[in-house]
Design a protein around this motif. Sequence first.
Motif, mmCIF file in Angstrom:
data_model
loop_
_atom_site.group_PDB
_atom_site.id
_atom_site.type_symbol
_atom_site.label_atom_id
_atom_site.label_comp_id
_atom_site.label_asym_id
_atom_site.label_seq_id
_atom_site.Cartn_x
_atom_site.Cartn_y
_atom_site.Cartn_z
ATOM 1 N N GLY A 36 7.863 -5.021 -31.399
ATOM 2 C CA GLY A 36 6.049 -4.414 -32.363
ATOM 3 C C GLY A 36 6.337 -5.933 -32.999
ATOM 4 O O GLY A 36 5.238 -5.578 -33.236
ATOM 5 N N ASN A 37 7.159 -7.118 -32.827
ATOM 6 C CA ASN A 37 7.052 -8.134 -34.403
ATOM 7 C C ASN A 37 5.589 -8.726 -33.234
ATOM 8 O O ASN A 37 4.920 -8.985 -32.256
ATOM 9 N N PRO A 38 5.229 -9.165 -34.721
ATOM 10 C CA PRO A 38 3.392 -9.900 -33.958
ATOM 11 C C PRO A 38 3.942 -11.154 -33.428
ATOM 12 O O PRO A 38 2.494 -11.574 -33.145
ATOM 13 N N SER A 39 5.034 -11.713 -33.536
ATOM 14 C CA SER A 39 5.150 -13.400 -33.155
ATOM 15 C C SER A 39 4.968 -12.888 -31.776
ATOM 16 O O SER A 39 5.193 -13.840 -30.611
ATOM 17 N N GLU A 40 5.435 -12.111 -30.944
ATOM 18 C CA GLU A 40 5.407 -11.624 -29.816
ATOM 19 C C GLU A 40 6.696 -12.003 -29.439
ATOM 20 O O GLU A 40 7.107 -12.444 -27.909
ATOM 21 N N GLN A 41 7.574 -11.685 -30.136
ATOM 22 C CA GLN A 41 9.286 -12.669 -30.194
ATOM 23 C C GLN A 41 10.014 -11.692 -29.283
ATOM 24 O O GLN A 41 9.586 -10.641 -29.405
ATOM 25 N N ARG A 42 10.639 -12.226 -27.401
ATOM 26 C CA ARG A 42 11.317 -11.640 -26.773
ATOM 27 C C ARG A 42 12.658 -12.528 -26.072
ATOM 28 O O ARG A 42 12.285 -14.111 -26.006
ATOM 29 N N ILE A 43 13.135 -11.643 -25.351
ATOM 30 C CA ILE A 43 14.240 -12.185 -24.912
ATOM 31 C C ILE A 43 14.023 -12.371 -23.176
ATOM 32 O O ILE A 43 13.945 -11.215 -22.816
ATOM 33 N N GLN A 44 13.963 -13.117 -22.099
ATOM 34 C CA GLN A 44 13.305 -13.054 -20.778
ATOM 35 C C GLN A 44 15.087 -13.898 -20.306
ATOM 36 O O GLN A 44 15.291 -14.958 -20.742
ATOM 37 N N PRO A 45 15.410 -12.966 -19.183
ATOM 38 C CA PRO A 45 16.392 -13.889 -18.531
ATOM 39 C C PRO A 45 14.913 -14.746 -17.305
ATOM 40 O O PRO A 45 14.286 -15.786 -16.964
ATOM 41 N N LEU A 46 16.985 -15.913 -16.992
ATOM 42 C CA LEU A 46 16.004 -16.637 -17.123
ATOM 43 C C LEU A 46 16.127 -17.487 -15.429
ATOM 44 O O LEU A 46 15.513 -17.424 -14.204
#
Length: 217
Positions: A36-46
């Motif tokens: 829920g961070n306001p930057s919408e930071q997240r980890i995605q698989p490549l």
Amino acid sequence: MIRQSKILSNMTEIDAARSLLHRVYHLEQGWSPRAGNPSEQRIQPLGDGRHRFVDAYDDLATWIGTLIDDELVGCVRLVRVRSSDGKLEAENYCTFPAHLRQLAAAGRLLEGNRLAVAESHRGNLEVVASMLLLCVDILTATRAALVVCTGSRMGRFLRRYLGAAPTDITFKYAPDDPEPVCAYVTEPGASFTEYRAMLVELAETASSQEREPIASS
């Protein structure tokens, strides 16, 4: 020889930068984006065993990287305001004063963030210096100011080599961060001639000898 940095111009290069961020921030430093961070930071698989950091400002960024033997060993990005709310990323965590708001709204304030250097080259200031040289060229061409929200150590580096002044803006990106960051700002339309010469000298004299790293921010 100075390592030449470049603007990363395609998704393969940008994903290499975002994968480097994941490797440095998450795997090495143990940092994970808060839900829920306001930057919408997240980890995605490549999909190839690697992962990447992504956020809501990726498409608003000019990504800069340093490559050595076709390997991306350093990255940083310059971000403009988001059209949906007219804010830079840091403004999700703090309030900018009116004069910075006006610069941002006019497109004359860029935010520098997502600095990372591969562990194998982290002692080599040539990598950071070459990326900052390209940042200086972009700021000169656009006559924009730069804001970087970082800790005191990187802040001292920015003061010395970019003339960035500390402000009264301090905050934590998350409540459990060990220390607050401070916003360092350059003047809009500033002459970087002196600082550019200093960066060139730093890049030319830097060697691969191991040094204590600056930090990623």
